[in-house]
Design an enzyme around this catalytic site. Structure first.
Site, PDB file in Angstrom:
ATOM      1  CD  GLU A  48      80.994  -1.890  64.060  1.00 14.38           C
ATOM      2  OE1 GLU A  48      80.723  -0.010  64.150  1.00 14.38           O
ATOM      3  OE2 GLU A  48      80.930  -2.665  63.582  1.00 14.38           O
ATOM      4  CE  LYS A 120      83.022   2.474  63.046  1.00 16.32           C
ATOM      5  NZ  LYS A 120      82.025   1.458  62.532  1.00 16.32           N
ATOM      6  CB  CYS A 161      84.012  -1.027  62.808  1.00 12.47           C
ATOM      7  SG  CYS A 161      83.972  -2.187  61.603  1.00 12.47           S
TER       8      CYS A 161
END
Length: 284
Positions: A48, A120, A161
Site C-alpha cells: 500500500e 479501497k 488494508c
C-alpha cells in the site's frame, strides 16, 4: 522454477518508502526485477502507498491519474518487459472526471495492459486513545466496486488494508469463486501486532483461500510507522511465508490443488444455512 499445472509463484515486495516519489518508483522497479530474475516469480505484488508516504497530508501532492500517471506507466512497462502479472500495490489516485482522491490498486498483465483497478472500499477512520487516530475520509473517497482478475487458472480478489477487517467483503469474493485474496496494506505499530496475522489467517480460514498481505517496510522515523510482516497464508490458514519488519522479498508457491483439497475436506461453503443467512452483493 517449478512448473505448476494450476497455480503460480508469487513474490511480495516489502519496500522502503520515502519522500522522493521517483526514488520510490525506481526502488520498486529494481525489486520487481530481482523477484523475477532471482526468485522466479510469475506474480509480483507491491505494498500500500509504495510511491508515497502514508498519510492524509501526503495524498494530494502524490496523487496521479490512472493509467496516464508516471507510476502507472512505469508499472505497465515493467510488467510487459518481464512478462509478469503485477499487483501494483496502491497509489493515491486523482480521478480525472471528478478530481476526487482514492486509494487505488492496479493490476497489470504480462502484455502491460491494465487488467483491473480497485479503489479501497472501507476507509481507515479510527480513534484509539493513547494509540492512534487517523481519518482517511478527510481526504479520500471510498470505492464502491469489487475487483477480480484471472491469473494462470486462479481467480484473485482484491482488497486494501482496512478492508481485511470486513469478512463480508471476503465472503463476496468467495461467492464469486475466488481462490486467492490479495491485500496491500499498512497496519501500524498498535494494530499490526494485534491483528495483522490474525486477520490474514481469519480471511484465509473464512474463505478457504490463499491470502497475501503486503506492507511497506518499517521506518521508525516516518510519520506513520508500518508494522511490516508481509505474509502469505494458505487455505488451511497456515502462514507459509513471512517477512520481518525490514525491506524484503517474500516468495510463496500458490497451488490451486490445495484450495480444492481444503474445500473438499471441510465443505463449509456447501454447508452454509442460506435459508437462514446469506451475504449478497447489492445491485449498484
Amino acid at each position: 522454477c517449478p512448473i505448476f499445472t494450476a497455480g503460480f509463484r508469487i513474490a511480495l515486495l516489502q519496500l522502503k518508502v520515502g519522500a522522493d516519489k521517483a526514488q520510490n518508483i525506481e526502488n520498486a522497479l529494481a525489486k520487481i526485477r530481482s523477484a523475477v530474475a532471482d526468485k522466479g516469480a510469475r506474480v509480483v505484488a507491491l505494498p500500500e502507498c509504495f510511491n508515497s508516504p502514508y498519510g492524509t497530508q501526503h495524498f494530494p501532492a502524490y496523487a496521479e491519474e490512472i493509467p496516464s500517471g508516471e507510476t502507472s506507466r512505469s508499472l505497465a512497462a515493467i510488467a510487459k518487459e518481464l512478462g509478469i502479472y503485477l499487483i501494483g500495490g496502491t497509489i493515491p489516485e486523482k480521478c480525472r472526471t471528478d478530481s476526487k482522491l482514492y486509494n487505488t490498486c492496479t493490476v497489470w498483465s504480462p502484455e502491460g495492459s491494465l487488467l483491473a483497478t480497485y479503489r479501497k472500499i472501507h476507509l481507515f477512520d479510527i480513534n484509539i486513545p493513547g494509540g492512534i487516530t487517523f481519518r482517511e475520509s478527510d481526504v479520500l473517497t471510498g470505492g464502491s466496486t469489487l475487483a477480480t482478475v484471472a491469473i494462470d487458472g486462479a481467480k484473485v480478489g482484491l482488497g486494501i488494508c482496512y478492508d481485511m477487517r470486513f469478512d463480508e467483503l471476503a465472503r463476496l469474493y468467495r461467492n464469486q469463486g475466488c481462490d486467492m485474496l490479495i491485500y496491500p496494506g499498512a497496519f501500524n505499530m498498535k494494530t499490526g501486532p494485534l491483528h495483522w496475522e490474525l486477520l490474514a489467517r481469519g480471511r484465509a480460514n473464512d474463505t478457504q483461500s490463499y491470502v497475501a498481505t503486503i506492507s511497506p517496510a518499517r521506518d521508525p522515523a516516518a510519520g506513520y510507522v508500518a508494522w511490516g510482516h508481509s505474509m502469505v497464508v494458505d487455505p488451511w490458514a497456515k502462514v507459509i511465508a513471512e517477512a520481518n519488519e525490514e525491506e524484503a522479498i517474500v516468495v510463496a508457491d500458490v497451488n490451486l490443488q490445495t484450495v480444492d483439497e481444503v474445500r473438499a475436506q471441510i465443505p463449509i461453503f456447501s454447508q452454509r444455512r442460506t435459508d437462514l443467512y446469506a451475504t449478497n452483493a447489492l445491485e449498484q
